[in-house]
Design an enzyme around this catalytic site. Structure first.
Site, PDB file in Angstrom:
ATOM      1  N   ASP A   1      -5.988  -0.283  -1.914  1.00 43.80           N
ATOM      2  CA  ASP A   1      -6.693  -1.181  -2.820  1.00 43.80           C
ATOM      3  C   ASP A   1      -8.030  -1.631  -2.250  1.00 43.80           C
ATOM      4  OD1 ASP A   1      -5.495  -2.869  -0.726  1.00 43.80           O
ATOM      5  OD2 ASP A   1      -6.181  -4.550  -1.945  1.00 43.80           O
TER       6      ASP A   1
ATOM      7  N   GLY B   1       0.779  -1.237   0.000  1.00 42.27           N
ATOM      8  CA  GLY B   1       0.000   0.000   0.000  1.00 42.27           C
ATOM      9  C   GLY B   1       0.807   1.281   0.000  1.00 42.27           C
TER      10      GLY B   1
ATOM     11  N   ASP C   1      -5.067   1.825  10.562  1.00 45.68           N
ATOM     12  CA  ASP C   1      -6.486   1.568  10.815  1.00 45.68           C
ATOM     13  C   ASP C   1      -6.617   1.021  12.243  1.00 45.68           C
ATOM     14  OD1 ASP C   1      -9.165   1.063  10.401  1.00 45.68           O
ATOM     15  OD2 ASP C   1      -8.889  -0.516   8.943  1.00 45.68           O
TER      16      ASP C   1
HETATM   17  O1  LIG Z   1      -3.868  -0.687  11.036  1.00 41.11           O
HETATM   18  P1  LIG Z   1      -4.236  -2.001  10.376  1.00 41.11           P
HETATM   19  O2  LIG Z   1      -5.635  -2.442  10.725  1.00 41.11           O
HETATM   20  O3  LIG Z   1      -3.234  -3.064  10.624  1.00 41.11           O
HETATM   21  O4  LIG Z   1      -4.344  -1.752   8.836  1.00 41.11           O
HETATM   22  C1  LIG Z   1      -3.386  -1.064   8.099  1.00 41.11           C
HETATM   23  C2  LIG Z   1      -2.702  -1.955   7.122  1.00 41.11           C
HETATM   24  O5  LIG Z   1      -3.655  -2.481   6.203  1.00 41.11           O
HETATM   25  C3  LIG Z   1      -3.238  -2.212   4.882  1.00 41.11           C
HETATM   26  O6  LIG Z   1      -2.434  -3.244   4.406  1.00 41.11           O
HETATM   27  P2  LIG Z   1      -2.991  -4.572   3.740  1.00 41.11           P
HETATM   28  O7  LIG Z   1      -2.807  -5.702   4.707  1.00 41.11           O
HETATM   29  O8  LIG Z   1      -4.370  -4.324   3.208  1.00 41.11           O
HETATM   30  O9  LIG Z   1      -1.983  -4.849   2.587  1.00 41.11           O
HETATM   31  P3  LIG Z   1      -1.542  -3.912   1.370  1.00 41.11           P
HETATM   32  O10 LIG Z   1      -0.585  -2.876   1.929  1.00 41.11           O
HETATM   33  O11 LIG Z   1      -0.880  -4.864   0.444  1.00 41.11           O
HETATM   34  O12 LIG Z   1      -2.779  -3.267   0.801  1.00 41.11           O
HETATM   35  C4  LIG Z   1      -2.375  -0.973   5.009  1.00 41.11           C
HETATM   36  O13 LIG Z   1      -1.450  -0.891   3.944  1.00 41.11           O
HETATM   37  C5  LIG Z   1      -1.699  -1.157   6.328  1.00 41.11           C
HETATM   38  O14 LIG Z   1      -0.489  -1.871   6.192  1.00 41.11           O
END
Ligand SMILES: O=P(O)(O)OC[C@H]1O[C@H](OP(=O)(O)OP(=O)(O)O)[C@H](O)[C@@H]1O
Length: 205
Positions: free
Chosen positions: A184, A45, A104
């Protein structure tokens, strides 16, 4: 792709301005110290944010990546992230700045902070493009003189930017799904150069 978008939350210009501000802040804070700085992008991301911000940080930084898996292809965090690819740099004694697209629940950055702390990082900061504090499940404990930098807080946008939404129900939903600028849904939409809200029919059954 644009047909799947309900509202643009931040345009390319707004993103560029805010990224410059964050980069100046980081350069000012870390430019005063003598330890080397490692900028760690969290794949996938953070790819666009990382590329933009490192070009604006006026310091001789090292850039590296980690990969953390937690979300799978849906919209909810599993709550137990796993580091599936580590940095190749030895972070011991260095300032680490973790670059995220979004914080998040806080599970992912907390996992990374523990990881880099155990490797002896001198300080650990987090720089996230978006922050969703309303959804936090774990508090983000920084290390040393580490700071928490954020581009925008998602919650504040609901009234300012979404009054004209085609989908008023989104306004009642604290975790509407944002995509673009690296973020995404089911691995798609990362290449949108702006941040936007996906039409609910794209992710709600
Ligand atoms: O605070 P959290 O609840 O842990 O969420 C945040 C994480 O979620 C998303 O990654 P994701 O796992 O969707 O993977 P990506 O980066 O490949 O989209 C984002 O890039 C963060 O790394």
């Amino acid at each position: 792709m644009e047909n799947d978008i309900d509202r643009v939350l931040w345009t390319e210009e707004e993103i560029s301005r805010r990224v410059s501000e964050l980069a100046s802040e980081i350069s000012g804070d870390l430019g005063r110290t003598s330890s080397p700085t490692v900028i760690v992008g969290v794949a996938t991301g953070a790819l666009l944010f990382l590329a933009d911000i490192v070009r604006k940080i006026d310091l001789p930084v090292i850039v590296d990546f980690v990969r953390v898996e937690s979300y799978g292809s849906g919209t909810e965090s599993s709550g137990s992230p796993r580091i599936t690819s580590d940095v190749k740099i030895d972070v011991s004694g260095k300032h680490v700045v973790v670059i995220e697209d979004i914080v998040d629940t806080g599970n992912t950055v907390s996992c990374l902070i523990s990881h880099f702390k155990s490797k002896g990082a001198h300080s650990i900061s987090v720089c996230t493009f978006l922050d969703k504090p309303a959804r936090r499940r774990v508090s983000v404990e920084l290390v040393g003189e580490g700071k928490f930098y954020r581009g925008f807080e998602v919650r504040h946008l609901r009234q300012d930017h979404m009054k004209q939404s085609l989908y008023p129900k989104i306004l009642e939903c604290p975790d509407y799904f944002v995509v673009g600028y690296g973020m995404d849904y089911a691995e798609v939409y990362r290449n949108l150069p702006y941040v936007s809200v996906l039409k609910p029919e794209k992710y709600m059954n």
